[in-house]
Design a protein around this motif. Structure first.
Motif, PDB file in Angstrom:
ATOM      1  N   PHE A  17       0.834  -1.207   0.000  1.00  0.00           N
ATOM      2  CA  PHE A  17       0.000   0.000   0.000  1.00  0.00           C
ATOM      3  C   PHE A  17       0.874   1.264   0.000  1.00  0.00           C
ATOM      4  CE2 PHE A  17      -3.636  -2.615   1.725  1.00  0.00           C
ATOM      5  CZ  PHE A  17      -4.510  -2.321   0.675  1.00  0.00           C
ATOM      6  N   GLN A  18       1.990   1.212   0.711  1.00  0.00           N
ATOM      7  CA  GLN A  18       2.892   2.372   0.732  1.00  0.00           C
ATOM      8  C   GLN A  18       3.436   2.642  -0.669  1.00  0.00           C
ATOM      9  OE1 GLN A  18       7.132   2.572   2.247  1.00  0.00           O
ATOM     10  NE2 GLN A  18       6.052   3.315   4.062  1.00  0.00           N
ATOM     11  N   ASP A  19       3.836   1.585  -1.372  1.00  0.00           N
ATOM     12  CA  ASP A  19       4.350   1.744  -2.732  1.00  0.00           C
ATOM     13  C   ASP A  19       3.290   2.303  -3.673  1.00  0.00           C
ATOM     14  OD1 ASP A  19       6.818   0.845  -1.989  1.00  0.00           O
ATOM     15  OD2 ASP A  19       6.536  -1.192  -2.734  1.00  0.00           O
ATOM     16  N   LEU A  20       2.036   2.005  -3.395  1.00  0.00           N
ATOM     17  CA  LEU A  20       0.931   2.516  -4.218  1.00  0.00           C
ATOM     18  C   LEU A  20       0.522   3.929  -3.834  1.00  0.00           C
ATOM     19  CD1 LEU A  20      -1.312  -0.699  -4.309  1.00  0.00           C
ATOM     20  CD2 LEU A  20      -0.212   0.373  -6.288  1.00  0.00           C
ATOM     21  N   GLY A  21       1.138   4.454  -2.764  1.00  0.00           N
ATOM     22  CA  GLY A  21       0.762   5.781  -2.310  1.00  0.00           C
ATOM     23  C   GLY A  21      -0.521   5.797  -1.502  1.00  0.00           C
ATOM     24  N   VAL A 167      17.680  11.184 -15.649  1.00  0.00           N
ATOM     25  CA  VAL A 167      17.454  10.233 -14.558  1.00  0.00           C
ATOM     26  C   VAL A 167      16.990  11.014 -13.340  1.00  0.00           C
ATOM     27  CG1 VAL A 167      18.479   8.462 -13.087  1.00  0.00           C
ATOM     28  CG2 VAL A 167      19.260   8.727 -15.457  1.00  0.00           C
ATOM     29  N   SER A 168      15.800  10.671 -12.815  1.00  0.00           N
ATOM     30  CA  SER A 168      15.274  11.456 -11.691  1.00  0.00           C
ATOM     31  C   SER A 168      14.137  10.738 -10.984  1.00  0.00           C
ATOM     32  CB  SER A 168      14.776  12.813 -12.201  1.00  0.00           C
ATOM     33  OG  SER A 168      14.192  13.567 -11.157  1.00  0.00           O
ATOM     34  N   PRO A 169      14.018  10.955  -9.658  1.00  0.00           N
ATOM     35  CA  PRO A 169      12.835  10.509  -8.918  1.00  0.00           C
ATOM     36  C   PRO A 169      11.765  11.607  -8.867  1.00  0.00           C
ATOM     37  CG  PRO A 169      14.449  11.287  -7.366  1.00  0.00           C
ATOM     38  CD  PRO A 169      15.054  11.489  -8.736  1.00  0.00           C
ATOM     39  N   ASP A 170      12.009  12.723  -9.560  1.00  0.00           N
ATOM     40  CA  ASP A 170      11.186  13.919  -9.371  1.00  0.00           C
ATOM     41  C   ASP A 170      10.532  14.425 -10.648  1.00  0.00           C
ATOM     42  OD1 ASP A 170      11.920  14.017  -6.629  1.00  0.00           O
ATOM     43  OD2 ASP A 170      13.837  14.927  -7.195  1.00  0.00           O
ATOM     44  N   LEU A 171      10.358  13.549 -11.633  1.00  0.00           N
ATOM     45  CA  LEU A 171       9.725  13.960 -12.887  1.00  0.00           C
ATOM     46  C   LEU A 171       8.210  13.960 -12.712  1.00  0.00           C
ATOM     47  CD1 LEU A 171      12.039  12.034 -15.370  1.00  0.00           C
ATOM     48  CD2 LEU A 171      11.952  14.505 -14.992  1.00  0.00           C
ATOM     49  N   GLY A 172       7.719  15.000 -12.059  1.00  0.00           N
ATOM     50  CA  GLY A 172       6.291  15.128 -11.769  1.00  0.00           C
ATOM     51  C   GLY A 172       6.023  16.456 -11.105  1.00  0.00           C
ATOM     52  N   ASP A 199      11.894   7.417 -11.408  1.00  0.00           N
ATOM     53  CA  ASP A 199      11.683   6.632 -10.194  1.00  0.00           C
ATOM     54  C   ASP A 199      10.483   7.164  -9.420  1.00  0.00           C
ATOM     55  OD1 ASP A 199      13.627   4.493  -9.750  1.00  0.00           O
ATOM     56  OD2 ASP A 199      15.117   6.073  -9.935  1.00  0.00           O
ATOM     57  N   ARG A 200       9.447   7.604 -10.103  1.00  0.00           N
ATOM     58  CA  ARG A 200       8.341   8.300  -9.437  1.00  0.00           C
ATOM     59  C   ARG A 200       7.001   7.672  -9.778  1.00  0.00           C
ATOM     60  NH1 ARG A 200       8.166  13.443  -7.347  1.00  0.00           N
ATOM     61  NH2 ARG A 200       6.108  14.410  -7.130  1.00  0.00           N
ATOM     62  N   LYS A 201       6.149   7.564  -8.768  1.00  0.00           N
ATOM     63  CA  LYS A 201       4.757   7.189  -9.014  1.00  0.00           C
ATOM     64  C   LYS A 201       4.109   8.308  -9.839  1.00  0.00           C
ATOM     65  CE  LYS A 201       0.462   6.024  -6.583  1.00  0.00           C
ATOM     66  NZ  LYS A 201      -0.379   7.163  -7.007  1.00  0.00           N
ATOM     67  N   MET A 205       1.597  15.834 -13.773  1.00  0.00           N
ATOM     68  CA  MET A 205       2.768  16.386 -14.450  1.00  0.00           C
ATOM     69  C   MET A 205       3.611  15.277 -15.065  1.00  0.00           C
ATOM     70  SD  MET A 205       4.671  18.852 -15.495  1.00  0.00           S
ATOM     71  CE  MET A 205       4.451  20.422 -14.637  1.00  0.00           C
ATOM     72  N   THR A 206       3.710  14.140 -14.373  1.00  0.00           N
ATOM     73  CA  THR A 206       4.443  13.000 -14.928  1.00  0.00           C
ATOM     74  C   THR A 206       3.851  12.580 -16.261  1.00  0.00           C
ATOM     75  OG1 THR A 206       4.829  12.218 -12.668  1.00  0.00           O
ATOM     76  CG2 THR A 206       5.317  10.687 -14.448  1.00  0.00           C
ATOM     77  N   GLU A 207       2.526  12.514 -16.306  1.00  0.00           N
ATOM     78  CA  GLU A 207       1.850  12.117 -17.541  1.00  0.00           C
ATOM     79  C   GLU A 207       2.188  13.076 -18.677  1.00  0.00           C
ATOM     80  OE1 GLU A 207       0.241   9.379 -17.919  1.00  0.00           O
ATOM     81  OE2 GLU A 207       0.087   8.739 -15.826  1.00  0.00           O
TER      82      GLU A 207
END
Length: 527
Positions: A17-21, A167-172, A199-201, A205-207
């Motif tokens: 559940f944590q991984d799913l936010g 490369v980023s966890p912050d593309l959103g 590396d981001r759910k 903005m990600t979309e």
């Protein structure tokens, strides 16, 4: 259903559940795991992470301390405790926790990055100190991976279309996302391809960034080694790090040198310290001439700012000057609480004492946590400023945060870590930002933005000048009114919002470093 008292299954379900936010559902199962197995250290640890995600920072601290009581040698718990303490502005205590984590687990690169990043917030930070501690990170974690370096067989054709990887966890919905989108929107598609490793759910903005990119890889769950191999097989010419030593970084991928040219940009304020990284993208104010020797990377200076800003289409219209309705000045700062140190609070208290009846609104994720409230109110109390003049607010939807600027007359930038996206948003909402740059790149971001929008008069040289500029502006309602009505238009016409020019400058810079690599690679070609 078969075994409801199976603590490990509740723990794993909490992790899922944590991984799913879905953080509230995660909490439910962590609490069940702990109820079944009270000394379940890992469950207490992930409970703390989830509470922190939900903004329940004070409760997260209790969880982390509980983990350490149960399992004193749990390195991850010490590092996570450090992150929580940092969010409460307790930088020295945070540093102690990171050091404990590294004493237990010397190869813990993430904790070491946390330690490096925390230095950016400290008043005594210098470029030399940052270079030294970043080089120590490289010595410990980066240099050993040089055994994995291999020659690159990318075709050394200077004029061909380049494959550039991000490369980023912050593309959103993150400062990185807001600074990258203009480049992607206006990129010269015939000259460069953009390949993203995220590396981001995904969020909205990600979309959008996915749509604008040529290729997209969801890198969540991919190991550093595997991601490095994937990048190499994708034949990336220039690989760009968008995180530096911030949370979720992939510096261990960059340490493996998976592309011919490695660059760091936008996500971190300063040098990574990695001997593998070739270039740092900056500008002439961000990294002034003469300071290059404090950066392990070669410095690329773009002619205007080092980033481009696209304001969101849901940003509200600029409202009238709040003073007109309130009859008093309202200062504000919507920056990370870790940036708001004792020296900053002392300066702000001086400003409030010099401007009778003025109020100060501080807003950020966890700003309303008990630890932050007590720290900030106590500091103002020491300087004789009543708590009733302060408003401390936590996280809200981005559109609401932008609307809150319509209640602010003047924004106060923290130091030595200035605002980045925060400064852009304030200016877009017609709010002037008073800043005091210093030596480090982190202290000079607002300087760059304000210079680009032609508002250099808001930049102070020294601390007394910072206080004086804020007080003088508060007493000049005519000037405030002009700034309120003019800043957005001024910014819209500036280089800071000129995505097309930025994309052209960025592409030219990448082409230049690529041509250099080609000239060095050609003699080694086998014909």
């Amino acid at each position: 259903s078969l075994k409801p008292d199976y603590a490990e299954v509740h723990y794993n379900l909490g992790n899922a559940f944590q991984d799913l936010g879905q953080f509230n559902e995660a909490l439910t199962h962590y609490f069940k795991a702990i109820a079944i197995k009270p000394n379940y250290a890992e469950a207490h640890g992930n409970l703390g992470i989830t509470l922190q995600q939900l903004g329940r920072l004070d409760e997260a601290l209790v969880s982390y301390h509980r983990v350490i009581d149960i399992k004193p040698d749990y390195a991850e718990a010490h590092s996570n405790l450090g992150v929580a303490l940092q969010e409460l502005g307790k930088l020295d205590e945070a540093g102690e926790s990171y050091h404990r984590a590294l004493t237990i687990k010397p190869d813990y690169a993430e904790a070491h990055s946390n330690l490096v990043f925390a230095e950016q917030y400290k008043m005594d930070v210098t470029l030399k100190k940052l270079k030294d501690i970043s080089a120590e990170w490289d010595k410990q974690h980066g240099v050993p991976l040089q055994t994995e370096w291999r020659n690159h067989d990318n075709s050394p054709e200077p004029e061909r279309r380049l494959r550039i990887g991000f490369v980023s966890p912050d593309l959103g919905q993150h400062p990185v996302g807001y600074f990258v989108v203009n480049l992607l929107e206006h990129r010269q598609a015939g000259k460069i391809e953009i390949i993203c490793y995220s590396d981001r759910k995904p969020d909205d903005m990600t979309e959008r960034l996915m749509t604008l990119s040529d290729e997209w890889t969801d890198a969540r769950g991919i190991s550093d080694e595997a991601l490095s191999q994937r990048i190499r097989s994708d034949r990336i010419d220039i690989l760009i790090d968008l995180a530096g030593h911030t949370a979720g970084n992939r510096l261990l991928v960059f340490a493996r040198k998976p592309a011919p040219i490695l660059v760091t940009w936008a996500g971190y304020v300063g040098s990574t310290g990695l001997s593998a990284v070739d270039y740092l993208i900056a500008d002439y104010r961000h990294v002034p001439e003469g300071s290059e020797h404090y950066y392990t990377e070669k410095v690329i200076r773009l002619p205007d700012g080092n980033v481009s800003y696209e304001p969101p289409d849901y940003a509200p219209e600029v409202g009238p000057l709040p003073f007109e309705q309130n009859g008093f000045i309202t200062f504000g700062s919507f920056n990370n609480a870790a940036k708001i140190n004792a020296n900053v609070l002392t300066a702000w208290a001086e400003i409030l004492k010099a401007v009778p009846d003025a109020q100060l609104i501080l807003k950020y994720k966890n700003m309303d946590a008990e630890g932050n409230c007590n720290r900030i109110l106590d500091q103002f109390g020491i300087h004789g400023v009543e708590g009733s003049r302060l408003i401390l607010e936590g996280k809200s939807p981005h559109s609401d945060l932008l609307s809150r600027y319509n209640d602010i007359d003047i924004a106060l930038d923290p130091f030595p870590y200035s605002g980045g996206l925060t400064t852009c948003e304030a200016i877009w909402m017609g709010v002037p930002v008073i800043t005091k740059p210093g030596e480090t790149a982190a202290s000079r971001v607002s300087l760059s933005h304000l210079t680009n929008v032609d508002a250099p008069e808001l930049v102070a040289e020294e601390l007394p000048d910072y206080v004086e500029k804020a007080v003088e502006l508060a007493n000049d309602i005519s000037r405030l009114t002009d700034l309120r009505s003019g800043l957005r238009g001024q910014m819209a016409k500036s280089a800071l919002c000129d995505g097309k020019k930025f994309a052209s400058d960025f592409t030219s810079a990448m082409r230049h470093v690529w041509e250099q690599w080609c000239s060095e690679a050609k003699p080694n070609l086998v014909l």
